[in-house]
Design a protein around this motif. Structure first.
Motif, PDB file in Angstrom:
ATOM      1  N   THR A  26       1.058  -1.155  -0.210  1.00  0.00           N
ATOM      2  CA  THR A  26       0.124  -0.123  -0.257  1.00  0.00           C
ATOM      3  C   THR A  26       0.180   1.198  -0.150  1.00  0.00           C
ATOM      4  O   THR A  26       0.572   2.073  -0.948  1.00  0.00           O
ATOM      5  CB  THR A  26      -0.846   0.160   1.297  1.00  0.00           C
ATOM      6  N   SER A  29       2.607   2.028  -3.180  1.00  0.00           N
ATOM      7  CA  SER A  29       1.585   2.153  -4.417  1.00  0.00           C
ATOM      8  C   SER A  29       2.011   4.042  -4.702  1.00  0.00           C
ATOM      9  O   SER A  29       1.230   4.171  -5.652  1.00  0.00           O
ATOM     10  CB  SER A  29       0.425   1.561  -3.971  1.00  0.00           C
ATOM     11  N   SER A  37      -0.156   2.314  -8.356  1.00  0.00           N
ATOM     12  CA  SER A  37      -1.198   2.120  -8.323  1.00  0.00           C
ATOM     13  C   SER A  37      -1.586   0.834  -7.563  1.00  0.00           C
ATOM     14  O   SER A  37      -2.188   0.381  -6.940  1.00  0.00           O
ATOM     15  CB  SER A  37      -2.371   2.793  -8.908  1.00  0.00           C
ATOM     16  N   ALA A  40      -1.197  -1.409  -4.443  1.00  0.00           N
ATOM     17  CA  ALA A  40      -2.678  -1.445  -3.573  1.00  0.00           C
ATOM     18  C   ALA A  40      -3.526  -2.935  -4.322  1.00  0.00           C
ATOM     19  O   ALA A  40      -3.980  -2.788  -2.810  1.00  0.00           O
ATOM     20  CB  ALA A  40      -3.093   0.251  -3.904  1.00  0.00           C
ATOM     21  N   TYR A  41      -3.563  -3.142  -4.897  1.00  0.00           N
ATOM     22  CA  TYR A  41      -5.462  -3.512  -5.018  1.00  0.00           C
ATOM     23  C   TYR A  41      -3.887  -5.162  -4.695  1.00  0.00           C
ATOM     24  O   TYR A  41      -5.055  -6.583  -4.558  1.00  0.00           O
ATOM     25  CB  TYR A  41      -5.219  -3.868  -7.036  1.00  0.00           C
ATOM     26  N   ALA A  44      -4.600  -5.191  -0.793  1.00  0.00           N
ATOM     27  CA  ALA A  44      -5.764  -5.832  -0.363  1.00  0.00           C
ATOM     28  C   ALA A  44      -6.271  -7.450  -0.883  1.00  0.00           C
ATOM     29  O   ALA A  44      -7.104  -7.991  -0.121  1.00  0.00           O
ATOM     30  CB  ALA A  44      -6.656  -5.157  -1.559  1.00  0.00           C
ATOM     31  N   ALA A  67      -3.290  -1.238   8.822  1.00  0.00           N
ATOM     32  CA  ALA A  67      -3.739   0.348   8.943  1.00  0.00           C
ATOM     33  C   ALA A  67      -2.799   0.767   9.976  1.00  0.00           C
ATOM     34  O   ALA A  67      -2.471   2.775   9.343  1.00  0.00           O
ATOM     35  CB  ALA A  67      -5.171   0.628   8.937  1.00  0.00           C
ATOM     36  N   THR A  70       1.256   1.448   8.274  1.00  0.00           N
ATOM     37  CA  THR A  70       0.634   2.092   6.873  1.00  0.00           C
ATOM     38  C   THR A  70       0.801   3.391   6.435  1.00  0.00           C
ATOM     39  O   THR A  70       1.139   4.434   6.574  1.00  0.00           O
ATOM     40  CB  THR A  70      -0.389   1.507   6.020  1.00  0.00           C
ATOM     41  N   VAL A  84      -3.808   8.532   3.549  1.00  0.00           N
ATOM     42  CA  VAL A  84      -3.651   7.116   2.871  1.00  0.00           C
ATOM     43  C   VAL A  84      -4.569   6.208   3.883  1.00  0.00           C
ATOM     44  O   VAL A  84      -5.738   5.212   2.701  1.00  0.00           O
ATOM     45  CB  VAL A  84      -2.317   6.615   2.363  1.00  0.00           C
ATOM     46  N   THR A  87      -8.140   6.748   2.917  1.00  0.00           N
ATOM     47  CA  THR A  87      -8.526   6.252   1.345  1.00  0.00           C
ATOM     48  C   THR A  87      -8.251   4.105   0.815  1.00  0.00           C
ATOM     49  O   THR A  87      -9.268   3.522   0.339  1.00  0.00           O
ATOM     50  CB  THR A  87      -7.419   6.003   0.216  1.00  0.00           C
ATOM     51  N   SER A  88      -7.476   3.764   1.684  1.00  0.00           N
ATOM     52  CA  SER A  88      -6.991   2.320   2.115  1.00  0.00           C
ATOM     53  C   SER A  88      -8.230   1.510   3.425  1.00  0.00           C
ATOM     54  O   SER A  88      -8.720   0.258   2.126  1.00  0.00           O
ATOM     55  CB  SER A  88      -5.891   2.285   2.617  1.00  0.00           C
ATOM     56  N   TRP A  92     -10.273  -1.797   2.250  1.00  0.00           N
ATOM     57  CA  TRP A  92      -9.584  -3.357   2.825  1.00  0.00           C
ATOM     58  C   TRP A  92     -11.340  -3.140   3.685  1.00  0.00           C
ATOM     59  O   TRP A  92     -11.179  -4.672   3.671  1.00  0.00           O
ATOM     60  CB  TRP A  92      -8.861  -2.840   3.885  1.00  0.00           C
TER      61      TRP A  92
END
Length: 311
Positions: A26, A29, A37, A40-41, A44, A67, A70, A84, A87-88, A92
């Motif tokens: 994350t 990303s 980017s 990030a996936y 997750a 969390a 990160t 961040v 957004t995550s 998640w």
């Protein structure tokens, strides 16, 4: 494949390892978007894999730990830790919930419906609390259009921009909710694939080929589109957002039908490659696949092609 299996093994080795993989993916990303980017996936998906492996409570513990880590990493490097993390978490939390549902029910369709239901409830809540968000999007997009028009070297056609805004603004809320739902579902599928590499090779293919929705859900989807086409003010606007969200599960079912049918017929992989290329280039092809998903309970193409292959 060995690298993916090794990475999956690292993720399920323990909560600390899972937190580390999720947090690193994350944080990285956000370093050079959009090039990085996609990581990030991956983060997750790692959360989905750990949730599928360990269950709800350990998965939630890893989510919170990731969390925190990160947030610290991105605050130190980018000075945007809170943004961040928020957004995550939007990705998640649905991924964790869908992974828990998939673990407990063994049903990919049920996990997909949970994500769709969350997106539908989110959009409905926005309409209840704030009314139709279309005018809000118009104002934001017009501000962006004015900023672009202020740069004469770009040669922006203001009339074309205004028409574009008028077309796109009513779709923005549903499109974003559908995009989030699709992203979460993609991460769950990747997590399930990792799990299959470890314990059940080919398991995801079997689950995906069997993905289906019943006639009642298809009729609900058709009713949403019908209501959106009528002139019932805010209710039709809300139904339009619902319709956009509903396209995600029907798209996945349509793709499952195509994949399974071509496999039954022992067709060349080139057909699938051509389909995905056409879907990325022509919205009409994408809509055709969605329509296949909607009509699947009546068409039963997988059963028909299975009979054809047997005969």
């Amino acid at each position: 494949m060995r690298v993916m299996r090794a990475l999956a093994g690292l993720i399920v080795a323990g909560p600390g390892q899972a937190v580390l993989v999720i947090a690193l993916c994350t944080a990285l990303s956000f370093l050079a978007p959009p090039l990085t980017s996609i990581l990030a996936y991956g983060g997750a998906a790692a959360l989905a894999l750990y949730g599928l492996h360990a269950g709800a409570t350990p998965g939630a513990t890893v989510l919170l730990g990731a969390a925190a880590v990160t947030g610290v990493l991105t605050q130190l490097v980018l000075h945007q830790g809170l943004a961040v993390v928020v957004t995550s978490l939007m990705l998640w939390i649905p991924v964790w919930l869908a992974a828990v549902v998939l673990r407990r029910t063994g049903s990919l369709a049920m996990a997909m419906l949970v994500l769709t239901g969350l997106a539908l409830m989110l959009v409905t809540l926005i309409f209840v609390l704030f009314g139709d968000p279309g005018p809000w999007w118009v104002a934001r997009l017009e501000s962006l259009g004015d900023a672009l028009a202020a740069q004469p070297e770009l040669g922006i056609d203001t009339a074309a921009v205004a028409q574009f805004i008028e077309t796109v603004a009513p779709l923005m809320t549903g499109t974003m909710a559908a995009g989030l739902s699709f992203a979460a579902l993609s991460c769950v599928l990747l997590g399930r694939w990792w799990q299959a590499l470890l314990v059940n090779p080919g398991g995801l293919r079997k689950d995906f080929y069997a993905l289906r929705l019943n006639q009642v859900l298809s009729l609900v989807g058709i009713a949403m589109v019908g209501l959106a086409a009528l002139k019932f003010g805010v209710l039709s606007s809300l139904a339009l957002q619902w319709s956009l969200i509903a396209m995600v599960p029907f798209l996945l079912v349509g793709l499952a039908v195509v994949h399974a049918s071509l496999a039954n017929l022992k067709a060349s992989r080139g057909w699938l490659i051509a389909l995905y290329i056409l879907m990325s280039l022509l919205p009409q092809v994408l809509l055709m696949v969605i329509l296949v998903g909607v009509l699947d309970p009546w068409l039963e193409l997988r059963r028909r092609t299975s009979r054809a292959e047997t005969n």
